[in-house]
Motif scaffolding. Sequence first.
Motif, PDB file in Angstrom:
ATOM      1  N   THR A 150       0.827  -1.201   0.000  1.00 42.39           N
ATOM      2  CA  THR A 150       0.000   0.000   0.000  1.00 42.39           C
ATOM      3  C   THR A 150       0.865   1.256   0.000  1.00 42.39           C
ATOM      4  N   GLU A 200      -8.823   1.513   8.003  1.00 42.15           N
ATOM      5  CA  GLU A 200      -7.492   1.266   7.448  1.00 42.15           C
ATOM      6  C   GLU A 200      -7.443  -0.103   6.777  1.00 42.15           C
ATOM      7  N   ARG A 251      -9.036   0.245   3.428  1.00 42.05           N
ATOM      8  CA  ARG A 251      -8.148   0.917   2.464  1.00 42.05           C
ATOM      9  C   ARG A 251      -7.055  -0.030   1.976  1.00 42.05           C
ATOM     10  N   ASP A 307     -14.124   5.436   1.609  1.00 40.63           N
ATOM     11  CA  ASP A 307     -14.025   4.159   2.306  1.00 40.63           C
ATOM     12  C   ASP A 307     -15.082   3.955   3.384  1.00 40.63           C
TER      13      ASP A 307
END
Length: 226
Positions: free
Chosen positions: A33, A112, A115, A187
């Motif tokens: 990421t 998170e 994502r 998100d």
Amino acid sequence: MNNTPPSPRRPLTERRKAATRFEIARAAAELFTERGPDATSAEEIADRAGVALRTFYRYFRNKQDAVGPLLAVGAERWRVLLAAAVPGTPLPEALERTLTEALAVPEDGTAEGLRRTRALLRAAVRDPALRAVWYRVNQESEERLVPVLARLAGPDADPLELRLAAAVAVDALRIGLEVWAESNAPDGPPGAPGTGAGSPAGPVLRCLREVSSGLRPLAPAARAVR
């Protein structure tokens, strides 16, 4: 009352191995990421996970393979929920209800984690090795889903229809997640990252409804004529 027998507890060694695999997977996902797969090495993943490089290769063949456990989390959660469904529940109903519940919890329960999943799926479009891992995860999920659906449908269900239903369900999940990953939707709200307009549930459930409309109740297998 839930009459489903509790799953046997795995030995401590197995649980430790599973925890190590997942820590390596999470480290790989974080680095992919941040930098992308091309700019990440197996050594860096091992270092981020706090394990030796030889330990990394004991669990995974290459750096892309390391994210497999993370990509499989949602499908595994879905299978557990399906396995707890009451036998005889109409298949489209069982699939949609359990999939909605599974998607409500991201990989680690946070925005998170959502994502990270989106970044991995986007990277898979450009990285053939990562894409191969994603397709393998889905193939394995399809194979593991068949016996779960067989239990729901009963002993007389047609094996061909069971396999077709598993393939349809997993492809709906895969395509919905890929469409969500490539979209520009946010998100989702911080308090409930797996819900709302930015969650993957919308496109995944739309795919499932489109394809499951053609799924009839699983029929008994054809019997040989004597």
